[in-house]
Design a protein around this motif. Structure first.
Motif, PDB file in Angstrom:
ATOM      1  N   TYR A  34       0.852  -1.192   0.000  1.00 23.68           N
ATOM      2  CA  TYR A  34       0.000   0.000   0.000  1.00 23.68           C
ATOM      3  C   TYR A  34       0.887   1.241   0.000  1.00 23.68           C
ATOM      4  O   TYR A  34       1.905   1.293   0.669  1.00 23.68           O
ATOM      5  CB  TYR A  34      -0.898   0.021   1.243  1.00 23.68           C
ATOM      6  N   GLU A  35       0.445   2.233  -0.766  1.00 27.48           N
ATOM      7  CA  GLU A  35       1.206   3.478  -0.870  1.00 27.48           C
ATOM      8  C   GLU A  35       0.516   4.603  -0.118  1.00 27.48           C
ATOM      9  O   GLU A  35      -0.712   4.651  -0.050  1.00 27.48           O
ATOM     10  CB  GLU A  35       1.344   3.903  -2.335  1.00 27.48           C
ATOM     11  N   VAL A  36       1.326   5.480   0.437  1.00 27.99           N
ATOM     12  CA  VAL A  36       0.823   6.748   0.950  1.00 27.99           C
ATOM     13  C   VAL A  36       1.251   7.814  -0.047  1.00 27.99           C
ATOM     14  O   VAL A  36       2.350   7.758  -0.598  1.00 27.99           O
ATOM     15  CB  VAL A  36       1.335   7.071   2.380  1.00 27.99           C
ATOM     16  N   LEU A  77       4.268   1.367   2.333  1.00 28.29           N
ATOM     17  CA  LEU A  77       4.394   1.109   3.769  1.00 28.29           C
ATOM     18  C   LEU A  77       5.658   0.290   4.036  1.00 28.29           C
ATOM     19  O   LEU A  77       6.354   0.525   5.017  1.00 28.29           O
ATOM     20  CB  LEU A  77       3.166   0.384   4.300  1.00 28.29           C
ATOM     21  N   GLU A  78       5.983  -0.642   3.141  1.00 25.84           N
ATOM     22  CA  GLU A  78       7.196  -1.445   3.321  1.00 25.84           C
ATOM     23  C   GLU A  78       8.431  -0.554   3.351  1.00 25.84           C
ATOM     24  O   GLU A  78       9.298  -0.692   4.216  1.00 25.84           O
ATOM     25  CB  GLU A  78       7.335  -2.481   2.209  1.00 25.84           C
ATOM     26  N   ASN A  79       8.506   0.395   2.424  1.00 27.32           N
ATOM     27  CA  ASN A  79       9.642   1.313   2.369  1.00 27.32           C
ATOM     28  C   ASN A  79       9.736   2.157   3.639  1.00 27.32           C
ATOM     29  O   ASN A  79      10.825   2.398   4.163  1.00 27.32           O
ATOM     30  CB  ASN A  79       9.511   2.206   1.131  1.00 27.32           C
ATOM     31  N   LEU A  80       8.589   2.576   4.162  1.00 28.63           N
ATOM     32  CA  LEU A  80       8.572   3.414   5.357  1.00 28.63           C
ATOM     33  C   LEU A  80       8.959   2.644   6.611  1.00 28.63           C
ATOM     34  O   LEU A  80       9.694   3.150   7.455  1.00 28.63           O
ATOM     35  CB  LEU A  80       7.174   4.014   5.560  1.00 28.63           C
ATOM     36  N   PHE A  81       8.455   1.413   6.744  1.00 27.42           N
ATOM     37  CA  PHE A  81       8.622   0.666   7.989  1.00 27.42           C
ATOM     38  C   PHE A  81       9.847  -0.238   8.019  1.00 27.42           C
ATOM     39  O   PHE A  81      10.211  -0.725   9.088  1.00 27.42           O
ATOM     40  CB  PHE A  81       7.373  -0.172   8.262  1.00 27.42           C
ATOM     41  N   GLU A  82      10.488  -0.479   6.892  1.00 24.44           N
ATOM     42  CA  GLU A  82      11.640  -1.386   6.876  1.00 24.44           C
ATOM     43  C   GLU A  82      12.718  -0.996   7.888  1.00 24.44           C
ATOM     44  O   GLU A  82      13.253  -1.856   8.583  1.00 24.44           O
ATOM     45  CB  GLU A  82      12.234  -1.481   5.478  1.00 24.44           C
ATOM     46  N   GLN A 120       1.168   7.305  13.489  1.00 23.98           N
ATOM     47  CA  GLN A 120       2.206   8.261  13.877  1.00 23.98           C
ATOM     48  C   GLN A 120       3.567   7.827  13.343  1.00 23.98           C
ATOM     49  O   GLN A 120       4.367   8.652  12.916  1.00 23.98           O
ATOM     50  CB  GLN A 120       2.254   8.438  15.390  1.00 23.98           C
ATOM     51  N   ALA A 121       3.835   6.512  13.333  1.00 23.72           N
ATOM     52  CA  ALA A 121       5.096   6.008  12.789  1.00 23.72           C
ATOM     53  C   ALA A 121       5.204   6.326  11.302  1.00 23.72           C
ATOM     54  O   ALA A 121       6.275   6.705  10.819  1.00 23.72           O
ATOM     55  CB  ALA A 121       5.219   4.509  13.024  1.00 23.72           C
ATOM     56  N   VAL A 122       4.097   6.210  10.570  1.00 17.42           N
ATOM     57  CA  VAL A 122       4.113   6.579   9.146  1.00 17.42           C
ATOM     58  C   VAL A 122       4.492   8.048   9.015  1.00 17.42           C
ATOM     59  O   VAL A 122       5.367   8.406   8.224  1.00 17.42           O
ATOM     60  CB  VAL A 122       2.746   6.310   8.475  1.00 17.42           C
ATOM     61  N   LEU A 123       3.854   8.898   9.797  1.00 19.98           N
ATOM     62  CA  LEU A 123       4.136  10.334   9.720  1.00 19.98           C
ATOM     63  C   LEU A 123       5.587  10.642  10.082  1.00 19.98           C
ATOM     64  O   LEU A 123       6.200  11.543   9.512  1.00 19.98           O
ATOM     65  CB  LEU A 123       3.188  11.116  10.627  1.00 19.98           C
ATOM     66  N   ASN A 124       6.145   9.887  11.027  1.00 26.72           N
ATOM     67  CA  ASN A 124       7.536  10.096  11.433  1.00 26.72           C
ATOM     68  C   ASN A 124       8.526   9.617  10.383  1.00 26.72           C
ATOM     69  O   ASN A 124       9.640  10.129  10.310  1.00 26.72           O
ATOM     70  CB  ASN A 124       7.831   9.374  12.749  1.00 26.72           C
ATOM     71  N   MET A 125       8.128   8.622   9.588  1.00 25.06           N
ATOM     72  CA  MET A 125       9.071   7.990   8.677  1.00 25.06           C
ATOM     73  C   MET A 125       9.033   8.535   7.252  1.00 25.06           C
ATOM     74  O   MET A 125       9.932   8.250   6.479  1.00 25.06           O
ATOM     75  CB  MET A 125       8.828   6.477   8.637  1.00 25.06           C
ATOM     76  N   VAL A 126       8.014   9.309   6.878  1.00 21.88           N
ATOM     77  CA  VAL A 126       7.976   9.821   5.511  1.00 21.88           C
ATOM     78  C   VAL A 126       9.190  10.713   5.272  1.00 21.88           C
ATOM     79  O   VAL A 126       9.673  11.387   6.177  1.00 21.88           O
ATOM     80  CB  VAL A 126       6.675  10.581   5.178  1.00 21.88           C
ATOM     81  N   ASP A 127       9.675  10.694   4.047  1.00 19.66           N
ATOM     82  CA  ASP A 127      10.867  11.488   3.750  1.00 19.66           C
ATOM     83  C   ASP A 127      10.492  12.927   3.411  1.00 19.66           C
ATOM     84  O   ASP A 127       9.351  13.342   3.579  1.00 19.66           O
ATOM     85  CB  ASP A 127      11.708  10.818   2.655  1.00 19.66           C
ATOM     86  N   ASP A 128      11.440  13.676   2.905  1.00 18.87           N
ATOM     87  CA  ASP A 128      11.219  15.109   2.686  1.00 18.87           C
ATOM     88  C   ASP A 128      10.218  15.421   1.583  1.00 18.87           C
ATOM     89  O   ASP A 128       9.868  16.560   1.381  1.00 18.87           O
ATOM     90  CB  ASP A 128      12.532  15.845   2.464  1.00 18.87           C
ATOM     91  N   ARG A 129       9.691  14.405   0.880  1.00 19.50           N
ATOM     92  CA  ARG A 129       8.641  14.670  -0.103  1.00 19.50           C
ATOM     93  C   ARG A 129       7.346  15.101   0.576  1.00 19.50           C
ATOM     94  O   ARG A 129       6.461  15.648  -0.054  1.00 19.50           O
ATOM     95  CB  ARG A 129       8.382  13.431  -0.971  1.00 19.50           C
ATOM     96  N   ALA A 130       7.205  14.851   1.876  1.00 19.21           N
ATOM     97  CA  ALA A 130       6.004  15.254   2.608  1.00 19.21           C
ATOM     98  C   ALA A 130       6.076  16.691   3.089  1.00 19.21           C
ATOM     99  O   ALA A 130       5.084  17.241   3.548  1.00 19.21           O
ATOM    100  CB  ALA A 130       5.784  14.330   3.806  1.00 19.21           C
ATOM    101  N   ILE A 131       7.229  17.295   2.987  1.00 24.83           N
ATOM    102  CA  ILE A 131       7.425  18.645   3.519  1.00 24.83           C
ATOM    103  C   ILE A 131       6.681  19.696   2.720  1.00 24.83           C
ATOM    104  O   ILE A 131       6.165  20.640   3.267  1.00 24.83           O
ATOM    105  CB  ILE A 131       8.936  18.997   3.582  1.00 24.83           C
TER     106      ILE A 131
END
Length: 108
Positions: free
Chosen positions: A42-44, A53-58, A73-84
């Motif tokens: 699944y993608e965010v 999700l695999e890329n984020l949680f690995e 919250q872990a998803v939000l913490n792990m997203v890279d700078d594309r979320a900025i």
């Protein structure tokens, strides 16, 4: 009405889509590996791309989540700078007199 009664599919610039319901309905406690096995593909959506999700949680190495809120919250913490969004952007007013800051006014 609680603070989480709003739409859980979008939060802090991250579009969870159908992953939001999957996370909410998962049985907890659960590890990052459990969630990767069930929902890793699944993608965010982020303002500038997507991440699975695999890329984020690995990198989390078997971290355990006690609730759906913890996993989100872990998803939000792990997203890279594309979320900025716009890097370096601030909607703050110029500093008040005497306030210390690195901000410099633009030349006109």
């Amino acid at each position: 009405m609680g603070e989480r009664d709003t739409d859980k599919t979008r939060e802090q610039g991250v579009e969870f889509g159908s992953l939001a319901n999957r996370i909410d309905n998962h049985s907890y406690p659960a590890t990052s590996t459990d969630l990767i096995e069930d929902y890793g593909d699944y993608e965010v959506k982020l303002p500038d791309g997507t991440q699975t999700l695999e890329n984020l949680f690995e990198p989390l190495q078997e971290e355990e989540f006690d609730s759906a809120e913890d996993a989100r919250q872990a998803v939000l913490n792990m997203v890279d700078d594309r979320a900025i969004g716009r890097k370096g952007y601030s909607d703050r007013s110029p500093p008040a007199p005497g306030e210390e800051t690195d901000w410099e006014p633009e030349s006109i």
